[in-house]
Write a protein that holds these residues in place. Structure first.
Motif, PDB file in Angstrom:
ATOM      1  N   PHE A   1       0.847  -1.184   0.000  1.00 46.30           N
ATOM      2  CA  PHE A   1       0.000   0.000   0.000  1.00 46.30           C
ATOM      3  C   PHE A   1       0.883   1.234   0.000  1.00 46.30           C
ATOM      4  O   PHE A   1       1.824   1.307   0.783  1.00 46.30           O
ATOM      5  CB  PHE A   1      -0.877   0.049   1.253  1.00 46.30           C
ATOM      6  N   ALA A   2       0.561   2.178  -0.857  1.00 51.03           N
ATOM      7  CA  ALA A   2       1.292   3.439  -0.854  1.00 51.03           C
ATOM      8  C   ALA A   2       0.326   4.546  -0.461  1.00 51.03           C
ATOM      9  O   ALA A   2      -0.844   4.518  -0.843  1.00 51.03           O
ATOM     10  CB  ALA A   2       1.857   3.715  -2.241  1.00 51.03           C
ATOM     11  N   VAL A   3       0.809   5.499   0.310  1.00 50.90           N
ATOM     12  CA  VAL A   3      -0.022   6.637   0.676  1.00 50.90           C
ATOM     13  C   VAL A   3      -0.181   7.533  -0.544  1.00 50.90           C
ATOM     14  O   VAL A   3       0.801   7.909  -1.181  1.00 50.90           O
ATOM     15  CB  VAL A   3       0.606   7.423   1.843  1.00 50.90           C
ATOM     16  N   VAL A   4      -1.408   7.840  -0.890  1.00 52.25           N
ATOM     17  CA  VAL A   4      -1.672   8.733  -2.029  1.00 52.25           C
ATOM     18  C   VAL A   4      -1.733  10.181  -1.547  1.00 52.25           C
ATOM     19  O   VAL A   4      -1.087  11.059  -2.080  1.00 52.25           O
ATOM     20  CB  VAL A   4      -2.991   8.370  -2.732  1.00 52.25           C
ATOM     21  N   ASN A   5      -2.540  10.421  -0.532  1.00 50.34           N
ATOM     22  CA  ASN A   5      -2.611  11.778   0.010  1.00 50.34           C
ATOM     23  C   ASN A   5      -3.082  11.746   1.457  1.00 50.34           C
ATOM     24  O   ASN A   5      -3.604  10.736   1.933  1.00 50.34           O
ATOM     25  CB  ASN A   5      -3.529  12.684  -0.831  1.00 50.34           C
ATOM     26  N   VAL A   6      -2.835  12.864   2.106  1.00 54.69           N
ATOM     27  CA  VAL A   6      -3.205  13.010   3.514  1.00 54.69           C
ATOM     28  C   VAL A   6      -3.919  14.351   3.654  1.00 54.69           C
ATOM     29  O   VAL A   6      -3.487  15.354   3.085  1.00 54.69           O
ATOM     30  CB  VAL A   6      -1.931  13.062   4.402  1.00 54.69           C
ATOM     31  N   ASP A   7      -4.994  14.352   4.391  1.00 53.78           N
ATOM     32  CA  ASP A   7      -5.655  15.614   4.727  1.00 53.78           C
ATOM     33  C   ASP A   7      -5.928  15.608   6.229  1.00 53.78           C
ATOM     34  O   ASP A   7      -6.584  14.698   6.737  1.00 53.78           O
ATOM     35  CB  ASP A   7      -6.960  15.747   3.933  1.00 53.78           C
ATOM     36  N   ALA A   8      -5.397  16.607   6.918  1.00 52.03           N
ATOM     37  CA  ALA A   8      -5.551  16.638   8.372  1.00 52.03           C
ATOM     38  C   ALA A   8      -6.087  17.992   8.815  1.00 52.03           C
ATOM     39  O   ALA A   8      -5.788  19.022   8.215  1.00 52.03           O
ATOM     40  CB  ALA A   8      -4.214  16.365   9.050  1.00 52.03           C
ATOM     41  N   THR A   9      -6.901  17.955   9.856  1.00 49.52           N
ATOM     42  CA  THR A   9      -7.399  19.192  10.460  1.00 49.52           C
ATOM     43  C   THR A   9      -6.945  19.250  11.917  1.00 49.52           C
ATOM     44  O   THR A   9      -7.236  18.340  12.695  1.00 49.52           O
ATOM     45  CB  THR A   9      -8.939  19.242  10.414  1.00 49.52           C
ATOM     46  N   VAL A  10      -6.204  20.287  12.242  1.00 48.58           N
ATOM     47  CA  VAL A  10      -5.720  20.472  13.610  1.00 48.58           C
ATOM     48  C   VAL A  10      -6.678  21.432  14.317  1.00 48.58           C
ATOM     49  O   VAL A  10      -6.921  22.539  13.829  1.00 48.58           O
ATOM     50  CB  VAL A  10      -4.297  21.076  13.615  1.00 48.58           C
ATOM     51  N   ILE A  11      -7.218  20.989  15.439  1.00 46.77           N
ATOM     52  CA  ILE A  11      -8.135  21.854  16.195  1.00 46.77           C
ATOM     53  C   ILE A  11      -7.371  22.401  17.399  1.00 46.77           C
ATOM     54  O   ILE A  11      -7.066  21.653  18.332  1.00 46.77           O
ATOM     55  CB  ILE A  11      -9.392  21.087  16.626  1.00 46.77           C
ATOM     56  N   ALA A  12      -7.017  23.661  17.295  1.00 43.31           N
ATOM     57  CA  ALA A  12      -6.218  24.288  18.363  1.00 43.31           C
ATOM     58  C   ALA A  12      -6.656  25.737  18.499  1.00 43.31           C
ATOM     59  O   ALA A  12      -6.722  26.465  17.508  1.00 43.31           O
ATOM     60  CB  ALA A  12      -4.728  24.223  18.023  1.00 43.31           C
ATOM     61  N   GLU A  13      -6.970  26.148  19.723  1.00 40.94           N
ATOM     62  CA  GLU A  13      -7.343  27.534  19.942  1.00 40.94           C
ATOM     63  C   GLU A  13      -6.103  28.424  19.752  1.00 40.94           C
ATOM     64  O   GLU A  13      -6.163  29.477  19.146  1.00 40.94           O
ATOM     65  CB  GLU A  13      -7.926  27.693  21.354  1.00 40.94           C
ATOM     66  N   ARG A  14      -5.013  27.970  20.286  1.00 41.05           N
ATOM     67  CA  ARG A  14      -3.714  28.607  20.156  1.00 41.05           C
ATOM     68  C   ARG A  14      -2.662  27.506  20.153  1.00 41.05           C
ATOM     69  O   ARG A  14      -2.915  26.427  20.715  1.00 41.05           O
ATOM     70  CB  ARG A  14      -3.472  29.552  21.369  1.00 41.05           C
ATOM     71  N   PRO A  15      -1.482  27.669  19.643  1.00 41.54           N
ATOM     72  CA  PRO A  15      -1.001  28.838  18.913  1.00 41.54           C
ATOM     73  C   PRO A  15      -1.561  28.860  17.484  1.00 41.54           C
ATOM     74  O   PRO A  15      -2.146  27.886  17.026  1.00 41.54           O
ATOM     75  CB  PRO A  15       0.510  28.609  18.884  1.00 41.54           C
TER      76      PRO A  15
END
Ligand code: MG
Length: 388
Positions: free
Chosen positions: A314-328
């Protein structure tokens, strides 16, 4: 090629040519070990696709024959048959590999080759800009050599010994011939092109696209299977810890709590890859009850898991990530984070997305007590079927 990197490291279809070649050979299921003979700079910063079982890397020499000799010197003692393949031929197929192996096992040496289709003219001696034909060769007797070239170990040892004595050649078969061995010609493949010019890159892209469009039916490359995986992680923000996201240390007055470096972004992506490959989760592979993972660099664990997936084709095709951070605020660090993730995953920058959100002051992440990440990963199985 006029490129800044060796031609084998240029990309086609979004991946280095070398990666295509190595993975095609591994996926053929006919080769026990691969020794990549590479420029020293590549050996120093080994990309993930070379950090896999049954692949080792040694530094090359000045000439092709010196490089082959360096690789030959590191072969396991039990190796009785050796294939030499030019990494600039990424379209090597299992059938061609099987044919050179069978012929070399029977006769001692063989090469993949294709019969000339153009009429072949032998030129008179003369200046390059004004030359005349001396004669026309019977093209059915003219073969264009490809790789792999396969040899019984003793035959290749003779060829290399001759090279070490100063005999020059453009392929190993020529050295074996000069050492007195007969070399069998076996059918290669017209698709097994050597990428040497910018035009070849265009042809290679077109061949890959054709493979994708026909699901690999005419090429031996299997139809691709895609797998999607999701990952989620959350860690508390505490004082006295560094904040590490995607392997990048971000200046902040607090950091994430955890057994490892608590890199919540790497953890979520790792889990997404494991999820897509149905390989369990991060806690299973790197349990926090084991001392060896204490303080572990999570971006390294991510690279390991990507390699683990690769091992299962298996090869990684793409990655999409959402970081939920008030700060920084992550904006100023996003590019560095993406670059680091791309490096760990052997992906180009257009395949990795990291987005940042606040939680509008709501709940624990909104109060700035924690950082959470959601990640989605697409895996693709893009290897040929096992050979007949
Ligand atoms: Mg975690």
């Amino acid at each position: 090629m006029g490129a800044a990197v060796p031609k084998q490291l240029l990309h086609v279809g979004g991946r280095p040519i070398l990666q295509w070649s190595v993975e095609a050979i591994l996926a053929s299921g006919q080769v026990a070990d691969v020794v990549v003979v590479a420029p020293p700079e590549l050996a120093l910063a080994l990309p993930g696709y070379l950090r896999v079982p049954h692949v080792s890397v040694v530094a090359g020499g000045d000439r092709r024959q010196d490089s082959v000799a360096n690789g030959f010197d590191t072969l396991p003692s039990a190796t009785d048959l050796v294939l030499v393949h030019d990494a600039a031929r990424p379209f090597i197929d299992p059938g061609t590999i099987a044919r050179v192996i069978a012929a070399a096992a029977a006769s001692g040496a063989s090469i993949a080759a294709v019969v000339a289709t153009d009429t072949v003219k032998w030129a008179e001696e003369g200046a390059a800009e004004r030359r005349f034909i001396e004669r026309t060769l019977p093209r059915e007797s003219v073969f264009l050599a490809q790789t792999p070239q396969a040899f019984r170990r003793s035959v290749l040892a003779d060829a290399i010994a001759l090279g070490r004595q100063g005999v020059e050649a453009t392929d190993e078969a020529a050295l074996a011939e000069k050492a007195g061995h007969r070399v069998q010609l076996v059918e290669g493949s017209r698709r097994n092109i050597k990428i040497t010019t910018p035009d070849d890159l265009i042809i290679a892209e077109a061949l890959l696209k054709a493979d994708q469009d026909d699901g690999g039916g005419t090429t031996g490359r299997a139809a691709t299977t895609v797998r999607v995986g999701s990952g989620y992680d959350v860690h508390r923000l505490v004082e006295g810890r560094s904040l590490i996201l995607g392997g990048v240390t971000i200046p902040f007055d607090r950091g994430l709590a955890g057994h490892s470096d608590a890199d919540v972004l790497s953890h979520a992506i790792t889990d997404a890859i494991l999820g897509a490959a149905a390989l369990g989760d991060i806690g299973q592979h790197f349990p926090d009850t084991e001392a060896r993972w204490k303080g572990a660099s999570s971006i390294d664990l991510l690279a390991r898991v990507a390699a683990m997936a690769r091992e299962r084709r298996f090869a990684v095709v793409n990655v999409d990530a959402t970081v939920i951070a008030e700060r920084p605020h992550l904006g100023p660090h996003r590019q560095a984070i993406v670059a680091r993730l791309c490096e760990a995953l052997c992906l180009s920058q257009d395949a990795v997305s990291v987005k940042a959100k606040t939680n509008e002051g709501m709940d624990a992440t909104g109060r700035g007590e924690a950082i959470a990440v959601h990640a989605v990963v697409l895996l693709e199985s893009r290897h040929p079927n096992a050979p007949e």
